[in-house]
Structures are given as structure tokens and as C-alpha cells.
Scaffold this active site. Structure first.
Site, PDB file in Angstrom:
ATOM      1  N   LYS A 112     -23.303 -28.907  -8.348  1.00 43.70           N
ATOM      2  CA  LYS A 112     -24.187 -28.376  -9.386  1.00 43.70           C
ATOM      3  C   LYS A 112     -24.887 -29.492 -10.152  1.00 43.70           C
ATOM      4  O   LYS A 112     -26.066 -29.370 -10.501  1.00 43.70           O
ATOM      5  CB  LYS A 112     -23.395 -27.482 -10.345  1.00 43.70           C
ATOM      6  N   LYS A 197     -21.348 -18.021   0.794  1.00 40.73           N
ATOM      7  CA  LYS A 197     -20.509 -16.952   0.260  1.00 40.73           C
ATOM      8  C   LYS A 197     -21.360 -15.918  -0.457  1.00 40.73           C
ATOM      9  O   LYS A 197     -22.395 -16.240  -1.030  1.00 40.73           O
ATOM     10  CB  LYS A 197     -19.479 -17.552  -0.700  1.00 40.73           C
ATOM     11  N   LYS A 200     -21.630 -13.662  -6.824  1.00 42.81           N
ATOM     12  CA  LYS A 200     -22.146 -12.767  -7.852  1.00 42.81           C
ATOM     13  C   LYS A 200     -23.161 -13.426  -8.766  1.00 42.81           C
ATOM     14  O   LYS A 200     -23.889 -12.751  -9.472  1.00 42.81           O
ATOM     15  CB  LYS A 200     -21.003 -12.203  -8.691  1.00 42.81           C
TER      16      LYS A 200
END
Length: 344
Positions: A112, A197, A200
Site C-alpha cells: 500500500k 482476492k 470488500k
């Protein structure tokens, strides 16, 4: 009785991957076989740019979906992380045990931070230190076991390292937890990008099935799933990842085996149709229960309030012990302080 701690982060709407990979097992197995705590880890949602109102909304939705998935407050403890002060209290103490190098080696932070650097930006300090908060989540409750996917195992290893280091330096205080891995479909992949993956945090995209998607939306997403070159339906995670993902989802929904299921299909179309219907049926009772719970918000609030009280009672003795062990002066109670007035 083994104690288990698991959490969901309210950074996005919960997905089919969250349910098949974790939540269903929590309801079917963990709450029955362990002293289980399930937490909406809302403090972790603050490590990135966020809309405060959305975090609150998603926190309530996540808690409601945990209950809709079958978690029973009579069998387990369901609560919101920020409602229990011991998480933040212990996190700082553990930061005083962790090292800068450990934090910067965390894979998710490295990824990140590099992504933001390429954009010309930077990440929040809390993103660097949040694995310590995650360790605090686990260690505060003396959890023996933490069911996690492969992408979270590094964080459990950090919790283990910090527990061992603290115990060696300051005296035995923490249970050293272990990671456990759920079985088939523990890592459901994105339907449009089977190398990634089904996360969400991705708010849009046809490759993500959300738990509250309408049945027709679910069918459309599954039917449009990316497959692989070739016509034969075979299960091969490395060579045919798109097909393997569909077979694993179908297997998880029906209780079958992905390799055996592959032999029952001669076309991708038939496999997609059956997978879509299986997903719709798996989600149906959860969505119906979610609707019922939304109509009774007082019930959900009561569960979270009682869950926080119970969790606080479990965590406080361990956190207080850690404060004493590391050298912090115990607070004088009001009663003791009042009794000492005037004494020379």
C-alpha cells in the site's frame, strides 16, 4: 475451552468471500466448539482515507450480517472494537515492544505504501502500526486460535512474536496464539480477476459478489465470470484459475469437491449456471435474516452493548496485568484516594 478471536473490518460491504471463507465457519463450528469472540474492527478502518458516516454505517451493517450469518449471542461474543477501550490501551504498550523494522516488513504495508508513493502521496502512520493493534485485538483476550486466510498469517505471526518477547522481558502475561486455516474456498477470488482476492474494499466491479446483492445481480456476475482458454472443464488452480475459482465456489456452496465436480460438466455455461444458483441459495437465508434484523435495530444494539460489556470483562485483567508488568504505576481507585485524604 479454546478461545478464538476473529474480526471483520468495515471498509466495504461484506462479500461472498468473507462468508464462504470465514463467517460460515464461525457460525457452524467456532461458536459451538470454542469460547469465541467476533468483532467489527472499526478502529482498523481509520488507517485509510474514509467517510466517517460510511464507517459507522458499514460497522452496523457488518454486525448485523454477522448475526444474520448465524452467530448466536448466547453462544459467542459479538461486539464492536471501539466500544472496548482495552484494544487501544494494549496497542500502545505493544508498540513499545515492537520494532520499526518489523512494521515495515509487513507485506500489506509495503504494497500500500508503494502504491501511494507511485501516486505521489503517502500513507497514514496508523497503517504502519495497525498490525500491532491487530496483535492487541488477539492478545487482550488470551485467544488460543485465530482463523485466518493466507494473507493474514503474517499478522498472527507478529502477534506471536510480540507475545513471546513481552513474556520474556516482563514476565509471563500473554497466551501465545496460533493461526488456523479454514478449508476449501478459504480464499474466494475475484470473478473478473481470478489472480486477486474478492476483496470488500473494492466498492464497484462485476467480479465481486456482495452478501446483500439481489439474486439477479448475483446471477449476472457469476455468468459473466472470466474463465480460461480451452473447452474442457477441469480443476487446475495454476493453469485454469478462473475455472478453478468457479468450481471452488460451487463446491463450497454445495459441500462437494471441486475436482470431482469438474467431471460433471461438459461446458462452462452449465457450470456457471449451477454456480450462480448455488450462490443465490446460500445467500437467501442470510439475506432474509438480515432483513428481519434491520427491522429490529434495538435488538442489534442490545447484542453489541452486552457483547462489549462481556468483552471488556475478559480483556481488562490481561491488559491491566500488561500495564503492571511493563512498569506503569497502577491507578489509585477513587475509593482508595478518598480514604487517603488527610493522612500524613
Amino acid at each position: 475451552m479454546t478461545r478464538v478471536f476473529s474480526g471483520v473490518k468495515p471498509t466495504g460491504h461484506l462479500t461472498l468471500g468473507n462468508y464462504l471463507g470465514a463467517m460460515r465457519r464461525w457460525a457452524a463450528v467456532d461458536q459451538h466448539e470454542a469460547d469465541a469472540l467476533f468483532c467489527v474492527v472499526d478502529l482498523h478502518a481509520l488507517t485509510v482515507d474514509h467517510d466517517p458516516a460510511r464507517v459507522r454505517r458499514l460497522s452496523r451493517q457488518s454486525a448485523t450480517l454477522l448475526l444474520a450469518a448465524g452467530l448466536d449471542p448466547e453462544l459467542c461474543t459479538v461486539f464492536v472494537q471501539s466500544h472496548v477501550d482495552e484494544h487501544a490501551r494494549l496497542s500502545y504498550v505493544l508498540e513499545c515492544v515492537a520494532t520499526d523494522g518489523e512494521m515495515r516488513r509487513m507485506i500489506q504495508y509495503k504494497e500500500k505504501a508503494a502504491r501511494e508513493q507511485r501516486r505521489g502521496g503517502s500513507v497514514r502512520l496508523s497503517l504502519l502500526t495497525y498490525p500491532v493493534l491487530m496483535a492487541a485485538d488477539i492478545l487482550a483476550y488470551g485467544a488460543d486460535e485465530v482463523p485466518v486466510g493466507d494473507d493474514q498469517r503474517q499478522h498472527v505471526e507478529l502477534a506471536r512474536d510480540l507475545a513471546v518477547r513481552f513474556n520474556q522481558r516482563y514476565g509471563h502475561t500473554f497466551v501465545v496464539p496460533r493461526a488456523s486455516r479454514p478449508g476449501v474456498a478459504a480464499r474466494v477470488m475475484n470473478l473478473q480477476d481470478p489472480a486477486s482476492k474478492m476483496g470488500k474494499s473494492d466498492d464497484v466491479g462485476p467480479g465481486i459478489v456482495y452478501l446483500l446483492d439481489e439474486p439477479d445481480v448475483v446471477r449476472k456476475k457469476v455468468v459473466r465470470a472470466v474463465t480460461d482458454s480451452g473447452r474442457e472443464v477441469v480443476y487446475d488452480r495454476e493453469a485454469r484459475p478462473g475455472l478453478a475459482n468457479l468450481l471452488e465456489i460451487l463446491a463450497a456452496c454445495t459441500g462437494g469437491d471441486p475436482e470431482r465436480l469438474s467431471g460433471a460438466y461438459e461446458s462452462y455455461g452449465a457450470l456457471k449456471k449451477d454456480t450462480a444458483e448455488a450462490v443465490v441459495e446460500v445467500l437467501r437465508p442470510l439475506q432474509e435474516r438480515h432483513k428481519e434484523l434491520c427491522a429490529d435495530p434495538g435488538y442489534v444494539e442490545g447484542v453489541l452493548r452486552e457483547g462489549a460489556e462481556r468483552a471488556r470483562g475478559m480483556a481488562r485483567p490481561t491488559v491491566d496485568a500488561a500495564y503492571r508488568a511493563i512498569g506503569l504505576l497502577p491507578a489509585v481507585s477513587e475509593a482508595a484516594g478518598a480514604g487517603a485524604v488527610g493522612v500524613r
